[in-house]
Structure formats: structure tokens, C-alpha cells
Motif scaffolding. Structure first.
Motif, PDB file in Angstrom:
ATOM      1  N   PHE A 221      49.710  33.314  26.005  1.00 16.17           N
ATOM      2  CA  PHE A 221      49.538  31.939  26.497  1.00 16.17           C
ATOM      3  C   PHE A 221      48.410  31.348  25.691  1.00 16.17           C
ATOM      4  CE2 PHE A 221      47.630  28.671  29.153  1.00 16.17           C
ATOM      5  CZ  PHE A 221      48.725  27.987  29.670  1.00 16.17           C
ATOM      6  N   SER A 222      48.714  30.326  24.886  1.00 11.66           N
ATOM      7  CA  SER A 222      47.717  29.754  23.974  1.00 11.66           C
ATOM      8  C   SER A 222      47.751  28.240  24.054  1.00 11.66           C
ATOM      9  CB  SER A 222      48.007  30.207  22.536  1.00 11.66           C
ATOM     10  OG  SER A 222      47.097  29.618  21.628  1.00 11.66           O
ATOM     11  N   ALA A 223      46.610  27.652  24.430  1.00 11.06           N
ATOM     12  CA  ALA A 223      46.515  26.198  24.535  1.00 11.06           C
ATOM     13  C   ALA A 223      45.061  25.822  24.765  1.00 11.06           C
ATOM     14  CB  ALA A 223      47.371  25.677  25.695  1.00 11.06           C
ATOM     15  N   TYR A 224      44.733  24.580  24.422  1.00 10.05           N
ATOM     16  CA  TYR A 224      43.434  24.042  24.799  1.00 10.05           C
ATOM     17  C   TYR A 224      43.491  23.609  26.263  1.00 10.05           C
ATOM     18  CZ  TYR A 224      41.496  24.112  20.095  1.00 10.05           C
ATOM     19  OH  TYR A 224      41.006  24.527  18.882  1.00 10.05           O
ATOM     20  N   ASN A 225      42.370  23.728  26.935  1.00  9.94           N
ATOM     21  CA  ASN A 225      42.272  23.481  28.363  1.00  9.94           C
ATOM     22  C   ASN A 225      42.610  22.025  28.694  1.00  9.94           C
ATOM     23  OD1 ASN A 225      41.435  23.195  31.051  1.00  9.94           O
ATOM     24  ND2 ASN A 225      39.775  24.678  30.808  1.00  9.94           N
ATOM     25  N   SER A 226      43.719  21.823  29.368  1.00 12.01           N
ATOM     26  CA  SER A 226      44.084  20.508  29.893  1.00 12.01           C
ATOM     27  C   SER A 226      45.099  20.699  31.002  1.00 12.01           C
ATOM     28  CB  SER A 226      44.651  19.600  28.797  1.00 12.01           C
ATOM     29  OG  SER A 226      45.848  20.120  28.279  1.00 12.01           O
ATOM     30  N   VAL A 227      45.189  19.718  31.883  1.00  5.57           N
ATOM     31  CA  VAL A 227      46.042  19.825  33.069  1.00  5.57           C
ATOM     32  C   VAL A 227      47.496  20.066  32.685  1.00  5.57           C
ATOM     33  CG1 VAL A 227      46.943  18.552  35.049  1.00  5.57           C
ATOM     34  CG2 VAL A 227      44.496  18.445  34.509  1.00  5.57           C
ATOM     35  N   ARG A 228      47.966  19.352  31.645  1.00  9.55           N
ATOM     36  CA  ARG A 228      49.392  19.401  31.315  1.00  9.55           C
ATOM     37  C   ARG A 228      49.854  20.769  30.814  1.00  9.55           C
ATOM     38  NH1 ARG A 228      46.944  16.950  26.953  1.00  9.55           N
ATOM     39  NH2 ARG A 228      47.619  17.586  24.848  1.00  9.55           N
ATOM     40  N   LYS A 229      48.918  21.644  30.461  1.00 11.16           N
ATOM     41  CA  LYS A 229      49.306  22.969  29.966  1.00 11.16           C
ATOM     42  C   LYS A 229      49.751  23.914  31.079  1.00 11.16           C
ATOM     43  CE  LYS A 229      48.329  21.687  25.801  1.00 11.16           C
ATOM     44  NZ  LYS A 229      49.411  21.383  24.835  1.00 11.16           N
ATOM     45  N   GLY A 230      49.465  23.549  32.341  1.00 10.06           N
ATOM     46  CA  GLY A 230      50.012  24.295  33.467  1.00 10.06           C
ATOM     47  C   GLY A 230      49.443  25.677  33.685  1.00 10.06           C
ATOM     48  N   PHE A 231      48.130  25.842  33.478  1.00  7.51           N
ATOM     49  CA  PHE A 231      47.535  27.177  33.672  1.00  7.51           C
ATOM     50  C   PHE A 231      47.765  27.713  35.086  1.00  7.51           C
ATOM     51  CE2 PHE A 231      44.481  30.430  34.486  1.00  7.51           C
ATOM     52  CZ  PHE A 231      44.249  31.063  33.277  1.00  7.51           C
ATOM     53  N   PRO A 232      47.547  26.938  36.153  1.00  9.59           N
ATOM     54  CA  PRO A 232      47.783  27.494  37.501  1.00  9.59           C
ATOM     55  C   PRO A 232      49.220  27.961  37.690  1.00  9.59           C
ATOM     56  CG  PRO A 232      46.467  25.495  37.637  1.00  9.59           C
ATOM     57  CD  PRO A 232      46.949  25.586  36.218  1.00  9.59           C
ATOM     58  N   LEU A 233      50.172  27.257  37.100  1.00  4.65           N
ATOM     59  CA  LEU A 233      51.572  27.668  37.182  1.00  4.65           C
ATOM     60  C   LEU A 233      51.782  28.990  36.448  1.00  4.65           C
ATOM     61  CD1 LEU A 233      54.534  27.149  37.898  1.00  4.65           C
ATOM     62  CD2 LEU A 233      54.693  25.710  35.846  1.00  4.65           C
ATOM     63  N   MET A 234      51.215  29.093  35.254  1.00  5.08           N
ATOM     64  CA  MET A 234      51.307  30.346  34.506  1.00  5.08           C
ATOM     65  C   MET A 234      50.675  31.488  35.286  1.00  5.08           C
ATOM     66  SD  MET A 234      49.438  32.698  32.610  1.00  5.08           S
ATOM     67  CE  MET A 234      47.914  31.816  32.219  1.00  5.08           C
ATOM     68  N   ALA A 235      49.492  31.236  35.864  1.00  2.36           N
ATOM     69  CA  ALA A 235      48.793  32.272  36.627  1.00  2.36           C
ATOM     70  C   ALA A 235      49.620  32.732  37.825  1.00  2.36           C
ATOM     71  CB  ALA A 235      47.436  31.754  37.083  1.00  2.36           C
ATOM     72  N   ASP A 236      50.274  31.794  38.497  1.00  2.00           N
ATOM     73  CA  ASP A 236      51.117  32.141  39.641  1.00  2.00           C
ATOM     74  C   ASP A 236      52.239  33.079  39.213  1.00  2.00           C
ATOM     75  OD1 ASP A 236      52.296  32.187  42.140  1.00  2.00           O
ATOM     76  OD2 ASP A 236      53.342  30.280  41.851  1.00  2.00           O
ATOM     77  N   GLY A 237      52.856  32.771  38.072  1.00  2.31           N
ATOM     78  CA  GLY A 237      53.911  33.643  37.575  1.00  2.31           C
ATOM     79  C   GLY A 237      53.380  35.002  37.153  1.00  2.31           C
ATOM     80  N   PHE A 238      52.267  35.012  36.423  1.00  2.00           N
ATOM     81  CA  PHE A 238      51.700  36.271  35.927  1.00  2.00           C
ATOM     82  C   PHE A 238      51.236  37.164  37.064  1.00  2.00           C
ATOM     83  CE2 PHE A 238      47.963  38.635  34.195  1.00  2.00           C
ATOM     84  CZ  PHE A 238      48.682  39.498  33.384  1.00  2.00           C
ATOM     85  N   ASN A 239      50.670  36.582  38.109  1.00  2.00           N
ATOM     86  CA  ASN A 239      50.176  37.372  39.237  1.00  2.00           C
ATOM     87  C   ASN A 239      51.294  38.102  39.979  1.00  2.00           C
ATOM     88  OD1 ASN A 239      47.529  36.640  38.732  1.00  2.00           O
ATOM     89  ND2 ASN A 239      47.565  34.908  40.171  1.00  2.00           N
ATOM     90  N   ARG A 240      52.540  37.708  39.767  1.00  4.05           N
ATOM     91  CA  ARG A 240      53.693  38.348  40.422  1.00  4.05           C
ATOM     92  C   ARG A 240      54.234  39.534  39.622  1.00  4.05           C
ATOM     93  NH1 ARG A 240      56.228  34.383  44.056  1.00  4.05           N
ATOM     94  NH2 ARG A 240      55.000  32.450  43.966  1.00  4.05           N
ATOM     95  N   LEU A 241      53.657  39.779  38.445  1.00  2.00           N
ATOM     96  CA  LEU A 241      54.189  40.802  37.557  1.00  2.00           C
ATOM     97  C   LEU A 241      53.586  42.180  37.840  1.00  2.00           C
ATOM     98  CD1 LEU A 241      54.198  38.851  34.159  1.00  2.00           C
ATOM     99  CD2 LEU A 241      56.063  39.105  35.818  1.00  2.00           C
TER     100      LEU A 241
END
Length: 361
Positions: free
Chosen positions: A194-214
Motif C-alpha cells: 500500500f503506497s500513497a501520500y497521506n490524504s483522505v481519498r487514499k482510503g487508509f481506514p478502509l485498507m486497514a479494515d480489510g488488512f485487520n481481517r487477514l
């Protein structure tokens, strides 16, 4: 005349001379702008380069301060200018606001050289990609103004294609020589990026939610300035790299199987699809798993070139478990994507096409 002959003649036209104007340059972290300008120099070595704020990364040609543009444009007989982003384009002609008082974000009327360009009959050519003043809230009149002043406009988004008649679709460029294809080893854990500069549109919380289920069969490589978001990761199977140079990014992507793009709609900012980071990773063979919030079908085909998922943590996790259980099929999607990127996003070919259009005007 054949297209190939026209491109060869136009890129070698000695009666025309190009200048590139950028804001912060040369800066490797700018990504596509850096690689594009490298290719412009390679294909048109008589090009002059200017920056509002010259930076210090390596570049094969001198980069002049913008304050020198007028004098050098006269002495070096500049006939054409190329720039990137809507706010810089409008700044160069001093059209930074509309009659209703709305202003173009990031523009600067002190960069206005419009009267000089008109007096010297210098043509302006611009690439208008997401960012740089183009957002979902951008008044289309700003795009129409750019269309009136520019001889050529290149873009990768439908908003510009619809607002500016005659604008030309060109994908974002990448350095496919650097980010070349690397076959992926069938081994656990599945390596995610997961590579991006910090901004809302990059969806970090969404990514984290998915990753935490793995499960422990997955490991995340997190790249970017996400220090203030790490607390969202309850799954500790990750490595936080921070911001990396292109060369170090390449080494991470080469060992990864999957690139996660969890972008979400943002009324204040706009991403193209695929993002530059996604294209870089795909070029090495990473399978792109993306929410594709723009529902973009211009180049990449879902389930053939990438895996499209709904914007939910469960949907992201389900797609990643499928990749683990169907590794060979998934990696073929990655290979298809890499081949599509090589054929459609290669810096050499896109710059060759842009120069052809610029010098055939």
C-alpha cells in the motif's frame, strides 16, 4: 504520410524549440513528471527546462529559474511551452479567477507570462491530470479557459475530455525500464503493498479494515507518510517503510504479490485510475486490487487486468483470500496487467506521441 513518419518528422523539427515549465523540479518524488521530462530531454535534447522552485535531484540538463524564462525564450528562440496541471497552466496566462470571484486552487497570478507568449506567438501545450487544481468541485469554466489558451491539451480523465473539445487522451507515464516485470514466487506469506501520500481519498481506514481481517498468511508493506494512522492496524504483520525513493520502491514491489488501491470518493480531490503508484507496482507484476471509485474502464479490464472490489473491508479481505487460494490464476491477472501497462503507459511511447502532437500543430 504514415503516422510513424509524421511522428519522426515532428519530433525532429529543427524550426521549433520546446521549453518545459514546472513548479518544483527536478524532483524524483514527483513521479510521472520526472520520468516524462527525462524522456522529453532524451527525445528533444534541445529542450530548455524551467522551475518556479528549482530542486536538486539529478537531471541530465540544466534547470533554469523561472525568472530567466523571458530572456532565454528570446535568445534561444523558444516556440512552444509544455507544462502539467491546470493551476500552472492558468497561472501562465494569468487567468487564476472567474468573474464570480472563484479562484483556482494553487494558482499564482505572479507567474503570468501571457502577454509575452502572445507577443512572441509561443504556443502553450498542457497535460491536465487529477490534482494540480483539478478536483470534483472544479468549475468547468476553468477547463474551457485552458482549452481556449492552449494549442494542445492532454488528459487521462473524462471530465477534461468532455469539457475541452479536441483534448487528447494520454495515460500517465511510468518508467517501465525501472519498474520492469518480475515473476512472483509462490510462497507465504502473500506480500501486499500500500503506497500513497497521506490524504483522505487514499482510503487508509478502509485498507486497514480489510488488512485487520487477514491471517498470518499475509504481510503488508506500508509506504508513505502514514505515521499518524498506524494505530488503525491491529494486525501487526506489517512493515512501515515511510517515504521511499523510486529505486527503493522498485525493490519492495518486486517482492510483493499484490498492490492495494483502496481509494474512496473525495469532493475536494481527484485521483486518476489507476493511480501512478498502482501503475508502477503493476508494471512489476503485482496484482492490482482496487475499489476503482471512478468506475474507469478506459484501459484496464476488471478480472482480466486487475481485481475490482467493493469499498468494504470484508470485500477487500475476501479478494485477498481468493488470491492466496488461487495463486496461479491471480498471478496471471498480474501478468496481464503488467503487459497492459508496458504497452499503454510506457514513458517513451507516450512522450513520443505527445511531442508528435505538439510539433504537428
Amino acid at each position: 504520410m504514415s503516422t510513424n513518419k509524421r511522428e519522426q518528422d515532428s519530433t525532429q523539427d529543427s524550426s521549433r524549440r520546446l521549453a518545459v515549465i514546472d513548479t518544483w523540479f527536478p524532483w524524483k518524488q514527483s513521479g510521472f513528471r520526472y520520468w516524462e521530462n527525462m524522456q522529453i530531454f532524451s527525445q528533444r535534447p534541445d529542450t530548455l527546462f524551467f522551475a518556479i522552485q528549482p530542486y536538486h535531484d539529478e537531471f541530465p540538463a540544466p534547470v533554469h529559474h523561472f525568472s530567466q524564462f523571458k530572456s532565454l525564450a528570446v535568445s534561444e528562440r523558444i516556440t512552444d511551452i509544455y507544462c502539467v496541471f491546470l493551476n500552472l497552466t492558468l497561472s501562465l496566462f494569468g487567468t487564476c479567477s472567474l468573474p464570480d470571484g472563484s479562484n483556482m486552487p494553487g494558482s499564482n497570478p505572479s507567474w503570468n507570462i501571457g502577454s509575452f507568449l502572445e507577443e512572441r506567438q509561443i504556443r502553450l501545450h498542457a497535460t491536465i491530470y487529477p490534482g494540480g487544481g483539478l478536483s470534483p468541485l472544479t468549475n468547468p469554466e476553468f477547463l474551457r479557459i485552458a482549452g481556449r489558451y492552449c494549442s494542445t491539451i492532454f488528459t487521462n480523465v473524462e471530465e477534461v475530455l468532455l469539457a475541452v473539445p479536441g483534448s487528447l487522451y494520454h495515460p500517465v507515464v511510468i518508467n517501465t525500464d525501472l519498474y520492469d516485470y518480475s515473476p512472483k514466487l509462490h510462497q507465504l506469506p502473500i506480500q501486499l503493498a500500500f503506497s500513497a501520500y497521506n490524504s483522505v481519498r487514499k482510503g487508509f481506514p478502509l485498507m486497514a479494515d480489510g488488512f485487520n481481517r487477514l491471517s498470518e498468511h499475509f504481510h503488508l508493506h506500508l509506504i508513505g507518510n502514514w505515521d499518524d494512522h498506524l494505530h488503525l492496524l491491529t494486525n501487526k504483520n506489517y512493515t512501515f517503510h515511510g517515504i521511499l525513493s523510486p529505486e527503493r520502491l522498485k525493490s519492495v514491489y518486486e517482492k510483493c504479490h499484490v498492490f492495494l488501491n483502496c481509494s474512496i470518493p473525495d469532493q475536494y480531490a481527484l485521483d486518476g485510475f489507476p493511480t501512478t503508484s498502482a501503475v508502477d507496482a503493476m508494471s512489476t507484476g503485482c496484482v492490482l486490487v482496487s475499489t476503482n471509485p471512478r468506475n474507469d474502464r478506459l484501459i484496464l479490464e476488471p478480472e482480466k487486468d486487475f481485481i475490482e472490489v467493493q469499498p468494504s473491508g470484508q470485500a477487500i479481505a475476501d479478494a485477498l483470500f481468493w488470491i492466496k487460494d488461487h495463486f496461479g490464476e491471480a498471478m496471471q491477472i498480474g501478468a496481464n496487467g503488467a503487459n497492459k501497462i508496458k504497452n499503454r503507459f510506457d514513458a517513451k511511447q507516450i512522450v513520443k506521441s505527445k511531442l508528435s502532437h505538439i510539433f504537428s500543430e
